[in-house]
Write an enzyme that holds these catalytic residues in place. Structure first.
Site, PDB file in Angstrom:
ATOM      1  N   THR A   1       0.826  -1.213   0.000  1.00  0.00           N
ATOM      2  CA  THR A   1       0.000   0.000   0.000  1.00  0.00           C
ATOM      3  C   THR A   1       0.860   1.262   0.000  1.00  0.00           C
ATOM      4  OG1 THR A   1      -1.536   1.259   1.390  1.00  0.00           O
ATOM      5  CG2 THR A   1      -0.102  -0.253   2.535  1.00  0.00           C
ATOM      6  N   ASP A   2       0.274   2.359  -0.462  1.00  0.00           N
ATOM      7  CA  ASP A   2       0.984   3.647  -0.404  1.00  0.00           C
ATOM      8  C   ASP A   2       1.077   4.156   1.041  1.00  0.00           C
ATOM      9  OD1 ASP A   2      -1.693   4.365  -0.006  1.00  0.00           O
ATOM     10  OD2 ASP A   2      -1.728   5.896  -1.579  1.00  0.00           O
ATOM     11  N   GLU A   3       0.271   3.559   1.960  1.00  0.00           N
ATOM     12  CA  GLU A   3       0.261   4.075   3.334  1.00  0.00           C
ATOM     13  C   GLU A   3       1.581   3.846   4.060  1.00  0.00           C
ATOM     14  OE1 GLU A   3      -3.195   3.461   5.680  1.00  0.00           O
ATOM     15  OE2 GLU A   3      -4.552   3.688   3.986  1.00  0.00           O
TER      16      GLU A   3
ATOM     17  N   TYR B   1      -2.013  -0.541  10.983  1.00  0.00           N
ATOM     18  CA  TYR B   1      -2.159  -1.188   9.666  1.00  0.00           C
ATOM     19  C   TYR B   1      -0.939  -0.905   8.803  1.00  0.00           C
ATOM     20  CZ  TYR B   1      -3.395  -1.558   4.736  1.00  0.00           C
ATOM     21  OH  TYR B   1      -3.363  -1.836   3.383  1.00  0.00           O
TER      22      TYR B   1
ATOM     23  N   LYS C   1       2.047  -3.402   7.339  1.00  0.00           N
ATOM     24  CA  LYS C   1       2.341  -3.579   5.905  1.00  0.00           C
ATOM     25  C   LYS C   1       3.801  -3.218   5.626  1.00  0.00           C
ATOM     26  CE  LYS C   1      -0.192  -4.565   2.982  1.00  0.00           C
ATOM     27  NZ  LYS C   1      -0.653  -5.881   2.451  1.00  0.00           N
TER      28      LYS C   1
HETATM   29  P1  NAD Z   1      -9.991  -7.153   2.033  1.00  0.00           P
HETATM   30  O1  NAD Z   1      -9.991  -6.862   3.484  1.00  0.00           O
HETATM   31  O2  NAD Z   1     -11.197  -6.839   1.214  1.00  0.00           O
HETATM   32  O3  NAD Z   1      -9.706  -8.719   1.816  1.00  0.00           O
HETATM   33  C1  NAD Z   1      -8.719  -9.405   2.528  1.00  0.00           C
HETATM   34  C2  NAD Z   1      -8.840 -10.896   2.207  1.00  0.00           C
HETATM   35  O4  NAD Z   1      -7.799 -11.586   2.890  1.00  0.00           O
HETATM   36  C3  NAD Z   1     -10.168 -11.510   2.660  1.00  0.00           C
HETATM   37  O5  NAD Z   1     -10.658 -12.408   1.685  1.00  0.00           O
HETATM   38  C4  NAD Z   1      -9.790 -12.255   3.939  1.00  0.00           C
HETATM   39  O6  NAD Z   1     -10.617 -13.384   4.204  1.00  0.00           O
HETATM   40  C5  NAD Z   1      -8.360 -12.674   3.602  1.00  0.00           C
HETATM   41  N1  NAD Z   1      -7.564 -12.894   4.815  1.00  0.00           N
HETATM   42  C6  NAD Z   1      -7.417 -12.060   5.870  1.00  0.00           C
HETATM   43  N2  NAD Z   1      -6.621 -12.613   6.795  1.00  0.00           N
HETATM   44  C7  NAD Z   1      -6.241 -13.820   6.316  1.00  0.00           C
HETATM   45  C8  NAD Z   1      -5.410 -14.853   6.804  1.00  0.00           C
HETATM   46  N3  NAD Z   1      -4.808 -14.759   8.009  1.00  0.00           N
HETATM   47  N4  NAD Z   1      -5.221 -15.950   6.043  1.00  0.00           N
HETATM   48  C9  NAD Z   1      -5.819 -16.066   4.831  1.00  0.00           C
HETATM   49  N5  NAD Z   1      -6.640 -15.117   4.319  1.00  0.00           N
HETATM   50  C10 NAD Z   1      -6.845 -14.007   5.056  1.00  0.00           C
HETATM   51  O7  NAD Z   1      -8.694  -6.467   1.458  1.00  0.00           O
HETATM   52  P2  NAD Z   1      -8.480  -5.671   0.072  1.00  0.00           P
HETATM   53  O8  NAD Z   1      -8.998  -4.293   0.218  1.00  0.00           O
HETATM   54  O9  NAD Z   1      -8.941  -6.523  -1.035  1.00  0.00           O
HETATM   55  O10 NAD Z   1      -6.886  -5.581   0.065  1.00  0.00           O
HETATM   56  C11 NAD Z   1      -6.103  -6.632  -0.482  1.00  0.00           C
HETATM   57  C12 NAD Z   1      -4.640  -6.273  -0.345  1.00  0.00           C
HETATM   58  O11 NAD Z   1      -4.373  -5.064  -1.038  1.00  0.00           O
HETATM   59  C13 NAD Z   1      -4.174  -6.046   1.091  1.00  0.00           C
HETATM   60  O12 NAD Z   1      -2.899  -6.598   1.233  1.00  0.00           O
HETATM   61  C14 NAD Z   1      -4.133  -4.531   1.224  1.00  0.00           C
HETATM   62  O13 NAD Z   1      -3.157  -4.148   2.173  1.00  0.00           O
HETATM   63  C15 NAD Z   1      -3.757  -4.120  -0.175  1.00  0.00           C
HETATM   64  N6  NAD Z   1      -4.220  -2.785  -0.621  1.00  0.00           N
HETATM   65  C16 NAD Z   1      -5.543  -2.456  -0.511  1.00  0.00           C
HETATM   66  C17 NAD Z   1      -5.970  -1.232  -1.020  1.00  0.00           C
HETATM   67  C18 NAD Z   1      -7.428  -0.798  -0.955  1.00  0.00           C
HETATM   68  O14 NAD Z   1      -7.737   0.338  -1.284  1.00  0.00           O
HETATM   69  N7  NAD Z   1      -8.356  -1.661  -0.562  1.00  0.00           N
HETATM   70  C19 NAD Z   1      -5.062  -0.357  -1.611  1.00  0.00           C
HETATM   71  C20 NAD Z   1      -3.705  -0.731  -1.676  1.00  0.00           C
HETATM   72  C21 NAD Z   1      -3.317  -1.959  -1.191  1.00  0.00           C
HETATM   73  O1  DAU Z   2      -4.181   4.050   0.438  1.00  0.00           O
HETATM   74  C1  DAU Z   2      -4.397   2.671   0.336  1.00  0.00           C
HETATM   75  C2  DAU Z   2      -5.251   2.213   1.480  1.00  0.00           C
HETATM   76  O2  DAU Z   2      -6.568   2.682   1.231  1.00  0.00           O
HETATM   77  C3  DAU Z   2      -5.253   0.700   1.671  1.00  0.00           C
HETATM   78  O3  DAU Z   2      -3.954   0.276   1.999  1.00  0.00           O
HETATM   79  C4  DAU Z   2      -6.240   0.270   2.760  1.00  0.00           C
HETATM   80  O4  DAU Z   2      -6.304  -1.136   2.829  1.00  0.00           O
HETATM   81  C5  DAU Z   2      -7.602   0.823   2.394  1.00  0.00           C
HETATM   82  O5  DAU Z   2      -8.531   0.515   3.418  1.00  0.00           O
HETATM   83  C6  DAU Z   2      -7.534   2.328   2.187  1.00  0.00           C
HETATM   84  O6  DAU Z   2      -7.250   2.998   3.445  1.00  0.00           O
HETATM   85  P1  DAU Z   2      -7.992   4.375   3.860  1.00  0.00           P
HETATM   86  O7  DAU Z   2      -7.947   4.492   5.325  1.00  0.00           O
HETATM   87  O8  DAU Z   2      -7.505   5.500   3.028  1.00  0.00           O
HETATM   88  O9  DAU Z   2      -9.488   4.008   3.339  1.00  0.00           O
HETATM   89  P2  DAU Z   2     -10.934   4.238   4.003  1.00  0.00           P
HETATM   90  O10 DAU Z   2     -11.952   3.877   2.955  1.00  0.00           O
HETATM   91  O11 DAU Z   2     -11.055   3.592   5.325  1.00  0.00           O
HETATM   92  O12 DAU Z   2     -10.986   5.801   4.222  1.00  0.00           O
HETATM   93  C7  DAU Z   2     -10.782   6.700   3.145  1.00  0.00           C
HETATM   94  C8  DAU Z   2     -10.796   8.101   3.715  1.00  0.00           C
HETATM   95  O13 DAU Z   2     -12.122   8.398   4.171  1.00  0.00           O
HETATM   96  C9  DAU Z   2      -9.898   8.277   4.913  1.00  0.00           C
HETATM   97  O14 DAU Z   2      -9.319   9.585   4.876  1.00  0.00           O
HETATM   98  C10 DAU Z   2     -10.830   8.155   6.114  1.00  0.00           C
HETATM   99  C11 DAU Z   2     -12.133   8.702   5.564  1.00  0.00           C
HETATM  100  N1  DAU Z   2     -13.377   8.095   6.109  1.00  0.00           N
HETATM  101  C12 DAU Z   2     -13.478   6.742   6.139  1.00  0.00           C
HETATM  102  C13 DAU Z   2     -14.611   6.139   6.641  1.00  0.00           C
HETATM  103  C14 DAU Z   2     -14.737   4.636   6.691  1.00  0.00           C
HETATM  104  C15 DAU Z   2     -14.412   8.910   6.542  1.00  0.00           C
HETATM  105  O15 DAU Z   2     -14.314  10.147   6.471  1.00  0.00           O
HETATM  106  N2  DAU Z   2     -15.543   8.310   7.017  1.00  0.00           N
HETATM  107  C16 DAU Z   2     -15.690   6.968   7.108  1.00  0.00           C
HETATM  108  O16 DAU Z   2     -16.744   6.493   7.595  1.00  0.00           O
END
Ligand code: NAD
Ligand code: DAU
Length: 358
Positions: free
Chosen positions: A137-139, A162, A166
């Site tokens: 992730t970019d975080e 988190y 990562k």
């Molecule tokens: P998500 O939470 O929707 O899905 C996570 C999946 O991993 C689920 O299917 C869950 O059952 C599985 N999982 C969790 N713990 C596990 C374990 N111990 N063993 C096996 N499976 C397990 O996540 P996502 O949003 O699809 O993110 C996927 C990946 O991409 C993550 O590594 C996250 O850090 C990264 N990422 C997410 C975003 C975003 O915006 N969602 C952006 C950048 C990177």
């Molecule tokens: O940047 C990549 C990341 O983006 C991933 O690594 C994470 O897995 C993914 O969850 C996401 O993280 P964020 O914290 O940026 O996403 P989230 O959707 O939780 O929140 C987006 C923004 O909105 C953040 O600034 C917090 C804000 N927010 C979020 C929620 C859930 C609100 O203002 N209200 C809300 O109820």
């Protein structure tokens, strides 16, 4: 000619993993795909409805931190490729309960790296074409002020449990490249949105609440900035990196689309007003917006410099935000059964803890 692979995808039942499994089945049907997922609250077999088990696809329910299960899988299958999505992914949950993030994101990644190292060094599979692609992730880069972008050389500065977990896993992956020569790659992507995203994340939460006539919680002043990328574009980027990326490297992936949270929320409201007309109150759904207590340690701004992946691999996003957000809202409107199934008892409990009320 494309190499035929046996791919272990972890977390393939989550949001991005499921979109990636669907992409691979469509674009690389000759590859064998094994999906290892624990099915936590975020993992859902319905995300892969229509993808049937057979010679090209197998589902295994297990924890990536279960060394015996992971090693047995490497022994049973000629896995030469790992695409590692599985993680605890929600920042707010990492603030209220960090332990699972340490166990899965750090411990689980370590277990997978060890299994790949042992299997590939023993079975002669660590040939030129083996790959261990870690999805990050970019975080990990921390928080930006008004200026600047994250590049692959930006120093890591994670600020939530988190992002710290990562970052730790990224360091382990790099250590396995340098120490053991494991052919690793890392992608660091910005915020994804699109079909199958669990409604704890901003965009699907706002869609769901707006449809229920509930308040739309915006943290702090709503001016935090994220760079939004359509999930299909992210999955295409992952496939490019897998097939053509240089082992040992990381690749930043972004949408070149910075938005303040309040702008994202108002756009969702406007799309819903256009699609469904005004709610019974006669007032735009924007009136449901409620500014709530800020997230602890809330990162202010993320922005990605995606020059490397664009110049080396020719990847760039295809879906612009307006179009992607409309597609996403339409998907949620058309898949209310999917939503109803995931906002179950544990979701309601989570929601009450986070936001109060029902
Ligand atoms: P998500 O939470 O929707 O899905 C996570 C999946 O991993 C689920 O299917 C869950 O059952 C599985 N999982 C969790 N713990 C596990 C374990 N111990 N063993 C096996 N499976 C397990 O996540 P996502 O949003 O699809 O993110 C996927 C990946 O991409 C993550 O590594 C996250 O850090 C990264 N990422 C997410 C975003 C975003 O915006 N969602 C952006 C950048 C990177
Ligand atoms: O940047 C990549 C990341 O983006 C991933 O690594 C994470 O897995 C993914 O969850 C996401 O993280 P964020 O914290 O940026 O996403 P989230 O959707 O939780 O929140 C987006 C923004 O909105 C953040 O600034 C917090 C804000 N927010 C979020 C929620 C859930 C609100 O203002 N209200 C809300 O109820």
């Amino acid at each position: 000619m494309q190499k035929t692979r046996t791919v272990l995808v972890t977390g393939g039942c989550g949001f991005i993993g499921a979109n990636f499994v669907r992409l691979l089945r469509a674009k690389r049907p000759e590859w064998r795909l094994i999906n290892l997922d624990k099915l936590t609250y975020a993992g859902n077999l319905n995300n892969l409805a229509g993808i049937d088990e057979g010679p090209g696809y197998r589902f295994v329910r297990a924890d990536i931190g279960d060394a015996a299960a992971v090693e047995a899988l490497f022994a049973a299958e000629p896995i030469d490729t790992v695409v590692h999505f599985a993680a605890e992914s929600h920042v707010d949950r990492s603030i209220t309960g960090p332990a699972a993030f340490i166990a899965t994101n750090i411990g689980g990644t370590f277990t997978l790296l060890e299994a790949a190292r042992k299997s590939w060094s023993g079975a002669g599979r660590q040939g030129a074409d083996s790959r261990f692609l870690h999805i990050s992730t970019d975080e990990v880069y921390g928080s930006l002020g008004e200026e600047g972008y994250f590049s692959e050389t930006t120093a890591y500065d994670p600020r939530s449990p988190y992002s710290a977990s990562k970052a730790a896993s990224d360091h382990l992956v790099n250590a396995y490249f340098h120490t053991y020569g494991l052919p690793t790659l890392i992608t660091n992507c910005s915020n994804n949105y699109g079909p199958y995203q669990f409604p704890e994340k901003l965009i699907p939460l706002i869609i769901h609440n707006a449809l229920q006539g509930r308040s739309l919680p915006v943290y702090g002043d709503g001016r935090n900035i994220r760079d939004w990328l359509y999930v299909g574009d992210h999955c295409e980027a992952v496939l490019e990196v897998l097939e053509r990326g240089v082992p040992g490297r990381s690749y930043n992936i972004g949408g070149n689309n910075e938005m303040m949270n309040i702008e994202v929320v108002t756009q969702v409201c406007d799309i819903l007003d256009r699609r469904l007309g005004l709610p019974a109150t006669g007032m735009t759904r924007r009136t449901l917006i409620t500014f709530v207590k800020d997230r602890l340690g809330h990162d202010r701004r993320y922005a990605i410099d995606a020059t490397r992946i664009r110049e080396e691999l020719g990847w760039q996003p295809q879906v612009d935000f307006e179009q992607g957000l409309e597609m996403t809202v339409d998907w949620y409107l058309a898949n209310q059964d999917w939503v109803a199934a995931v906002v179950d008892g544990s979701y309601k409990e989570y929601y009450r803890t986070m936001y109060g009320g029902n």
